[in-house]
Structures are given as structure tokens and as C-alpha cells.
Design a protein around this motif. Structure first.
Motif, PDB file in Angstrom:
ATOM      1  N   LEU A 244       0.831  -1.207   0.000  1.00 38.28           N
ATOM      2  CA  LEU A 244       0.000   0.000   0.000  1.00 38.28           C
ATOM      3  C   LEU A 244       0.863   1.252   0.000  1.00 38.28           C
ATOM      4  O   LEU A 244       1.854   1.329   0.725  1.00 38.28           O
ATOM      5  CB  LEU A 244      -0.913   0.010   1.236  1.00 38.28           C
ATOM      6  CG  LEU A 244      -1.850  -1.175   1.440  1.00 38.28           C
ATOM      7  CD1 LEU A 244      -2.605  -1.021   2.756  1.00 38.28           C
ATOM      8  CD2 LEU A 244      -2.816  -1.304   0.276  1.00 38.28           C
ATOM      9  N   TYR A 245       0.429   2.244  -0.778  1.00 39.12           N
ATOM     10  CA  TYR A 245       1.107   3.540  -0.812  1.00 39.12           C
ATOM     11  C   TYR A 245       0.041   4.631  -0.848  1.00 39.12           C
ATOM     12  O   TYR A 245      -0.778   4.680  -1.779  1.00 39.12           O
ATOM     13  CB  TYR A 245       2.037   3.662  -2.025  1.00 39.12           C
ATOM     14  CG  TYR A 245       3.200   2.692  -1.982  1.00 39.12           C
ATOM     15  CD1 TYR A 245       4.380   3.041  -1.345  1.00 39.12           C
ATOM     16  CD2 TYR A 245       3.091   1.424  -2.548  1.00 39.12           C
ATOM     17  CE1 TYR A 245       5.446   2.134  -1.271  1.00 39.12           C
ATOM     18  CE2 TYR A 245       4.138   0.519  -2.487  1.00 39.12           C
ATOM     19  CZ  TYR A 245       5.310   0.888  -1.849  1.00 39.12           C
ATOM     20  OH  TYR A 245       6.357  -0.025  -1.777  1.00 39.12           O
ATOM     21  N   ALA A 246       0.037   5.469   0.174  1.00 43.37           N
ATOM     22  CA  ALA A 246      -0.951   6.546   0.254  1.00 43.37           C
ATOM     23  C   ALA A 246      -0.434   7.786  -0.469  1.00 43.37           C
ATOM     24  O   ALA A 246       0.728   8.174  -0.306  1.00 43.37           O
ATOM     25  CB  ALA A 246      -1.253   6.878   1.703  1.00 43.37           C
ATOM     26  N   PHE A 323      -2.732   2.022  -4.679  1.00 43.38           N
ATOM     27  CA  PHE A 323      -2.793   3.415  -4.258  1.00 43.38           C
ATOM     28  C   PHE A 323      -3.894   3.585  -3.206  1.00 43.38           C
ATOM     29  O   PHE A 323      -4.999   3.048  -3.344  1.00 43.38           O
ATOM     30  CB  PHE A 323      -3.091   4.338  -5.437  1.00 43.38           C
ATOM     31  CG  PHE A 323      -1.939   4.509  -6.383  1.00 43.38           C
ATOM     32  CD1 PHE A 323      -0.720   3.890  -6.162  1.00 43.38           C
ATOM     33  CD2 PHE A 323      -2.063   5.298  -7.525  1.00 43.38           C
ATOM     34  CE1 PHE A 323       0.346   4.046  -7.039  1.00 43.38           C
ATOM     35  CE2 PHE A 323      -1.016   5.462  -8.416  1.00 43.38           C
ATOM     36  CZ  PHE A 323       0.195   4.837  -8.171  1.00 43.38           C
ATOM     37  N   VAL A 324      -3.584   4.344  -2.178  1.00 41.55           N
ATOM     38  CA  VAL A 324      -4.541   4.657  -1.120  1.00 41.55           C
ATOM     39  C   VAL A 324      -4.709   6.170  -1.067  1.00 41.55           C
ATOM     40  O   VAL A 324      -3.738   6.913  -1.209  1.00 41.55           O
ATOM     41  CB  VAL A 324      -4.024   4.127   0.241  1.00 41.55           C
ATOM     42  CG1 VAL A 324      -4.869   4.667   1.389  1.00 41.55           C
ATOM     43  CG2 VAL A 324      -4.010   2.606   0.258  1.00 41.55           C
ATOM     44  N   GLY A 325      -5.944   6.623  -0.858  1.00 44.39           N
ATOM     45  CA  GLY A 325      -6.181   8.058  -0.757  1.00 44.39           C
ATOM     46  C   GLY A 325      -7.629   8.351  -0.422  1.00 44.39           C
ATOM     47  O   GLY A 325      -8.455   7.445  -0.297  1.00 44.39           O
ATOM     48  N   HIS A 326      -7.927   9.631  -0.264  1.00 46.41           N
ATOM     49  CA  HIS A 326      -9.289  10.059   0.042  1.00 46.41           C
ATOM     50  C   HIS A 326      -9.856  10.805  -1.160  1.00 46.41           C
ATOM     51  O   HIS A 326      -9.324  11.834  -1.566  1.00 46.41           O
ATOM     52  CB  HIS A 326      -9.295  10.972   1.273  1.00 46.41           C
ATOM     53  CG  HIS A 326     -10.674  11.244   1.797  1.00 46.41           C
ATOM     54  ND1 HIS A 326     -11.343  10.357   2.617  1.00 46.41           N
ATOM     55  CD2 HIS A 326     -11.519  12.286   1.597  1.00 46.41           C
ATOM     56  CE1 HIS A 326     -12.530  10.843   2.910  1.00 46.41           C
ATOM     57  NE2 HIS A 326     -12.668  12.014   2.300  1.00 46.41           N
ATOM     58  N   ASP A 385      -2.141  14.243   5.450  1.00 44.58           N
ATOM     59  CA  ASP A 385      -3.356  13.642   4.888  1.00 44.58           C
ATOM     60  C   ASP A 385      -3.099  12.232   4.377  1.00 44.58           C
ATOM     61  O   ASP A 385      -3.913  11.323   4.576  1.00 44.58           O
ATOM     62  CB  ASP A 385      -3.897  14.521   3.756  1.00 44.58           C
ATOM     63  CG  ASP A 385      -4.472  15.837   4.257  1.00 44.58           C
ATOM     64  OD1 ASP A 385      -4.572  16.006   5.490  1.00 44.58           O
ATOM     65  OD2 ASP A 385      -4.821  16.693   3.426  1.00 44.58           O
ATOM     66  N   ALA A 386      -1.964  12.040   3.706  1.00 45.00           N
ATOM     67  CA  ALA A 386      -1.617  10.714   3.195  1.00 45.00           C
ATOM     68  C   ALA A 386      -1.407   9.729   4.342  1.00 45.00           C
ATOM     69  O   ALA A 386      -1.848   8.572   4.283  1.00 45.00           O
ATOM     70  CB  ALA A 386      -0.369  10.798   2.318  1.00 45.00           C
ATOM     71  N   MET A 387      -0.735  10.172   5.407  1.00 49.11           N
ATOM     72  CA  MET A 387      -0.501   9.312   6.566  1.00 49.11           C
ATOM     73  C   MET A 387      -1.830   8.938   7.233  1.00 49.11           C
ATOM     74  O   MET A 387      -2.028   7.797   7.666  1.00 49.11           O
ATOM     75  CB  MET A 387       0.409  10.024   7.566  1.00 49.11           C
ATOM     76  CG  MET A 387       0.888   9.138   8.714  1.00 49.11           C
ATOM     77  SD  MET A 387       1.995  10.039   9.841  1.00 49.11           S
ATOM     78  CE  MET A 387       3.353  10.440   8.722  1.00 49.11           C
ATOM     79  N   THR A 388      -2.758   9.876   7.291  1.00 46.86           N
ATOM     80  CA  THR A 388      -4.080   9.607   7.872  1.00 46.86           C
ATOM     81  C   THR A 388      -4.821   8.554   7.060  1.00 46.86           C
ATOM     82  O   THR A 388      -5.443   7.641   7.622  1.00 46.86           O
ATOM     83  CB  THR A 388      -4.904  10.910   7.935  1.00 46.86           C
ATOM     84  OG1 THR A 388      -4.205  11.877   8.723  1.00 46.86           O
ATOM     85  CG2 THR A 388      -6.275  10.657   8.540  1.00 46.86           C
ATOM     86  N   CYS A 389      -4.767   8.672   5.738  1.00 44.05           N
ATOM     87  CA  CYS A 389      -5.407   7.675   4.869  1.00 44.05           C
ATOM     88  C   CYS A 389      -4.819   6.281   5.091  1.00 44.05           C
ATOM     89  O   CYS A 389      -5.553   5.290   5.153  1.00 44.05           O
ATOM     90  CB  CYS A 389      -5.257   8.074   3.404  1.00 44.05           C
ATOM     91  SG  CYS A 389      -6.244   9.498   2.916  1.00 44.05           S
ATOM     92  N   MET A 390      -3.516   6.207   5.211  1.00 44.14           N
ATOM     93  CA  MET A 390      -2.865   4.920   5.421  1.00 44.14           C
ATOM     94  C   MET A 390      -3.293   4.322   6.766  1.00 44.14           C
ATOM     95  O   MET A 390      -3.589   3.117   6.857  1.00 44.14           O
ATOM     96  CB  MET A 390      -1.343   5.085   5.372  1.00 44.14           C
ATOM     97  CG  MET A 390      -0.577   3.773   5.525  1.00 44.14           C
ATOM     98  SD  MET A 390      -0.933   2.583   4.192  1.00 44.14           S
ATOM     99  CE  MET A 390       0.008   3.327   2.853  1.00 44.14           C
TER     100      MET A 390
END
Length: 562
Positions: A244-246, A323-326, A385-390
Motif C-alpha cells: 500500500l502507498y498513500a 494506491f490509497v487516498g481520500h 493527509d496521506a498518513m491519515t489515509c494509510m
């Protein structure tokens, strides 16, 4: 009964000089002999007592909190038995759930009625028509009400202020007071819970149909639009099967629209493995600093291009990367990058508002991680934000698919509740909204414009459906184009838009059948975009608090057409 009919004949005759009448009219009663009235009241009291006996009800059961006994055909035709709604003076802060509760109560689906109103003679055969007006805020109506004369005529009592709806009425879960509580299902033993296997991370990847419906980049985008690239990854990068990569991006406004100006990528260990500023292809016209955190000083010496960033992403990430994201479709569009393995935190978590309404990342962080993000006056940090998504995705995988979601089996949205009560509904909204949130036996009728939706509603009002919903977006473009309240009030397109809304409401009201509860409420599903300010952090916070306070209010208009 003969004396009762005699009273009706007398009151009808005396009241024929007036335009309207009410069973509470003291002017009418004063014309009737007192002894006759007393005798009739005594007779009616005995009649009510007999009805309660017949229905097996006590005296306390007859009231606004309980369903009334079924009326005979003769009583149903009585002009004194028309429906009505009375607004109490001492009401609290009205919310979207209150409107839903009122609609269900009026249709006879629920014994519960909001505390701020009284409903008389509700029940079978009645209808409810709800119209939501996007972005008609109290300050707009108060300032521009002269442009809306039909509102004054239809709703002589004027509007009631309420909380900003924030979301569509039909995706809000029914209030707990309305619903019958279902017994909580439990596993028999700890061993059974331990034996349950959780789905692997790849099961949370978005399906192609969903990606297409939510306008994610596709193969067609890649082939038809210039400058787009496919994510290929680097086959030599060692990684597990489904790493996984945010990803999160920040944008600025250029002469050609929004363009990416910063990116951050976080791995599963919550390490920020890549973070850089990006020079857009076109000149920046608005840095949107309050959101992006980007300033002219920051971008002054940036030379990294979007093409170089995408090339670097393909070099540092493995081919099998997820890919991980909001709401990641926006980031991929900004990067002009196509990838079909995506996990979106806006879809695997619920906002708690029912249906598939997308929650905000800040809300999810506070609710599920107890973390406060996006709180800096200097703008958002894409790394944060990316860290929160992960963190959210890892928590979801650990806890299972039901964690953080409204279970479809217990979905108490309005359309589901109407279905449980054998009521039919018609929901007219944007295609993707109507189709996503309309469930059960309710009918979704997509409308691509306000005019199409209005015509559809007026045609359908004569059908057998009991509930109608119509969402009008006429003011939304004006709202989105403005930064301040002053801008919206002085927008040259506003008077014409309000005139259109006013005439549309009149058309709807004229087409309503008798005994229809007409509900018009306003608000907006999003708040005002943050303008740029020059000054201290405290001055900015105070100004923003003032703007947000004024747009967090909505209006409610109520009328029963008799």
C-alpha cells in the motif's frame, strides 16, 4: 348526529362570507346557541369514549403521540377534518432528522412528531412533497425576499431557521425514536469470533463499475486525452504481494483550472518516501493558500515538472502497488495518471449520514483515529493527509469490512423506511445521487437539469406515490463562484435565479393534491471556500468563524395544502 350536522350547516352558512375557515374559529362558534353547543360537546365526548373502548385504547393514547382511530367515510368528508400543522413558538434547533420525522408522522408511518409542531388529522391517503433548495441561505432570503413574492403568499408565516442540512434528506438515517430496535446479534462464544476470517487487503480495491460511476480515470481517458500516463511501477523494486502507498496532492488555480503543485507519498510504515513541489504548466492565478498551504514565495524557485514527478513515481514504487487516498480520483486527475488498483477511504468508511454519502477525511480522522488534522491556518499538509489515509486503511483491514460502515441490512435511510411501511416514493435528483441513495420500492428519476426535474415532479404529483423529493441546484453555481457573502448578494445572476426558484415553487404548489404537506428547506452540502486573508492567525480564525457561522444555517418552509 343530526344535531352535529345542524351545527355544521349553521357554521358553513355563517362562514361563507370568508375566504377560508377553521374548526377553531371563535367568530363562527359565537353564532351558535350555547345550549346546543354544550349538548353536542357532551354527545361527542361520549362518542370519543366509545371509540376508545372499541379500539382498546385508554384516554391517554389519543393524542399527538399515538395513531388516531380510523375515521369513517362520513367523517373523512367533513370539511372540519382537514389536515393542518401548527408551529409552536418555543422550538429548539431544527435538524434534518426533524423534517424526516415530520414527513413520516404525517404519512401515518410513525407515532413520533417533532416537539416543535402539532399535526392534526394526519394519516392514510395523504402525501408529502419535499423540495430542497441548494444554497438559499437565511441572509440571501432576508436580503432578496422581494424577488420571491410567491413564497410570501404560499408560506404566510414565513420561514423557520434550522441547521444547515449538510446532506440530502433521504440519506439521513431515520431517528432512533422512529425505529423499532432490533436485537443485537452476538456470536455464541469467543472461539467463534476468533474463527472468523477477515478479507485480505486486495478485497478493498474499488471495482471498475464504481470507478467509472465516480469519474475515476479510465482506459478511455488514457487513450483520448493528451498528456496522460499509465502507472507501470518498477518491477525491480522488492515488495510484498499487495503493498500500500498513500498519495495526497495539493492544488492551485491556474489560467487553465486546478493544477497539482505538491505531492506526498507515504508507505505502510507511515514513512513519507516522497514529497515535492511541482511547477504547473500554466501561470498560477490563485494559490488557495488556506487549503493548499502554497504561497508565491514557496513556488518561486520550483522547477520540477509533472512529467518528472510521474516518472519518479513509476521508478520508486513496485508494479503491484495499491494506491490509497481520500477521493483519490481528484489526485489522479491532477497527476494525469491512470491506475486501476485503488482503495478510497471515502468509500470504505461511512459518514454516519446513511446511504453512500462521502465523509470528509477530517471527520474520519477524528471519529476513528481520535486525531485532529487540517487544523493549521497555514493550509493542509499532504504528508499528514496521506498518513491519515494509510492509518485508516490499515485499521479497516484489521477490524474487517463492517467496521466504520452503516450495514445495508440496518440501513434506515428514508427510502428504506418508506419501503418497510409499504409506502412508495419518487426521488428526483442528479443521476448519480438519485441512483445511489434511492432504495427499496422507491423510484429514482434522474434529472440532468432543474427544468427537467421540475417537469418530472409536476407530472408525477398526480400518481399514487405518497412521498416526493426534488432537489433544485439553481443557486449552486452562484454559490461556488463566490468567496464572501457580499459577493453572493451582489452577484448579477442572483435576482434572476431567485425569480426562477419562486416561480418553480408556485408551479409545484399549484399542482399539489389536497392534504399534501409541502416542505421546502434550504442549505448546502458544502461550506464556503476559504478566502485568502492578510493578517494574524487570530484575525484569520475570527473571519473564518464568522463566515462559517453564517452558512451553517438553513431555512424551513411548511404548508399543508387544503
Amino acid at each position: 348526529m343530526k344535531k352535529k350536522r345542524k351545527l355544521k350547516e349553521i357554521t358553513k352558512e355563517d362562514h361563507s362570507e370568508t375566504n377560508s375557515f377553521s374548526c377553531n374559529s371563535t367568530e363562527t362558534i359565537n353564532h351558535v346557541d350555547t345550549s346546543v353547543v354544550n349538548e353536542i360537546e357532551k354527545s361527542e365526548k361520549m362518542s370519543r369514549k366509545n371509540k376508545r373502548k372499541k379500539k382498546g385504547l385508554s384516554k391517554g393514547d389519543i393524542g399527538r403521540g399515538a395513531l388516531k382511530p380510523k375515521k369513517s367515510d362520513e367523517m373523512a368528508e367533513d370539511p372540519f377534518e382537514t389536515c393542518d400543522i401548527t408551529i409552536l413558538k418555543n422550538f429548539g434547533d431544527i435538524k434534518t432528522k426533524d423534517i424526516q420525522t415530520l414527513a413520516l408522522h404525517y404519512l401515518g408511518c410513525s407515532k413520533c412528531c417533532p416537539e416543535w409542531c402539532l399535526v392534526s388529522n394526519r394519516g392514510a391517503g395523504h402525501k408529502v412533497c419535499v423540495v430542497m433548495l441548494e444554497a438559499l441561505y437565511p441572509f440571501v432570503y432576508k436580503t432578496m425576499s422581494l424577488n420571491m413574492p410567491n413564497f410570501t403568499t404560499i408560506f404566510p408565516g414565513g420561514p423557520i431557521e434550522m441547521q444547515n442540512p449538510g446532506s440530502e434528506l433521504y440519506v439521513t438515517p431515520a431517528g432512533s425514536a422512529i425505529l423499532e430496535k432490533e436485537p443485537r446479534k452476538r456470536n455464541n462464544s469467543r472461539n467463534e469470533r476468533e474463527e472468523q476470517t477477515l478479507p485480505p487487503v486486495q478485497d478493498y480495491i474499488l471495482l471498475p463499475d464504481y470507478m467509472l460511476a465516480h469519474e475515476y480515470p479510465s482506459e478511455d481517458t488514457l487513450n483520448k486525452e493528451p498528456g496522460w500516463r499509465r502507472f507501470t511501477g518498477n518491477i525491480t523494486v522488492k515488495a510484498k504481494e499487495y503493498p500500500l502507498y498513500a498519495i495526497d496532492c495539493e492544488m492551485c488555480k491556474t489560467a487553465e483550472g486546478s493544477e497539482v503543485t505538491q505531492i506526498a507519498i507515504v508507505d505502510e510504515s507511515l514513512n513519507c518516501i516522497y514529497k515535492t513541489y511541482i511547477k504547473p504548466d500554466n501561470p498560477i492565478v490563485d494559490y488557495v493558500t488556506a487549503y493548499s498551504g502554497i504561497t508565491a514565495e514557496i513556488m518561486k524557485d520550483v522547477k520540477t515538472t509533472l512529467a518528472e514527478v510521474v516518472k519518479h513515481i513509476n521508478n520508486i514504487l513496485p508494479t503491484q502497488a495499491i494506491f490509497v487516498g481520500h477521493s483519490l480520483e481528484n489526485d489522479l486527475k491532477a497527476l494525469k495518471l491512470y491506475h486501476n488498483k485503488v482503495i478510497d477511504t471515502a468509500t470504505i468508511f461511512s459518514s454516519g449520514k446513511g446511504g453512500s454519502f462521502k465523509p470528509g477525511l477530517r471527520f474520519l480522522a477524528m471519529k476513528f483515529l481520535k486525531a485532529k488534522i487540517q487544523d493549521s491556518a497555514s493550509g493542509h499538509d499532504p504528508g499528514e493527509d496521506a498518513m491519515t489515509c494509510m492509518r485508516l486503511v490499515k485499521l479497516k483491514v484489521k477490524r474487517g469490512p463492517k467496521f466504520g460502515m452503516v450495514s445495508p441490512a440496518n440501513d434506515n435511510s428514508l427510502s428504506i423506511y418508506l419501503t418497510k411501511q409499504s409506502k412508495t416514493g419518487v426521488f428526483i435528483d442528479k443521476p448519480i445521487v438519485a441512483q445511489q441513495h434511492c432504495r427499496g420500492i422507491a423510484q429514482a428519476l434522474p434529472a440532468t437539469s432543474d427544468a427537467e426535474g421540475l417537469d418530472t415532479l409536476i407530472r408525477r404529483l398526480s400518481s399514487k406515490s405518497e412521498f416526493y423529493w426534488y432537489h433544485m441546484y439553481k443557486l449552486e453555481p452562484i454559490y461556488r463562484a463566490c468567496t464572501t457573502i457580499h459577493d453572493m448578494i451582489n452577484n448579477p445572476q442572483l435576482p434572476e435565479a431567485l425569480k426562477y426558484i419562486d416561480e418553480s415553487i408556485q408551479r409545484i404548489y399549484s399542482a399539489l393534491p389536497a392534504d399534501t404537506l409541502f416542505v421546502v428547506f434550504s442549505g448546502c452540502s458544502g461550506y464556503w471556500k476559504k478566502p485568502e486573508f492578510n493578517g494574524s492567525d487570530e484575525a484569520i480564525k475570527k473571519m473564518m468563524a464568522n463566515i462559517v457561522a453564517q452558512v451553517r444555517r438553513g431555512l424551513l418552509f411548511l404548508k399543508v395544502k387544503n
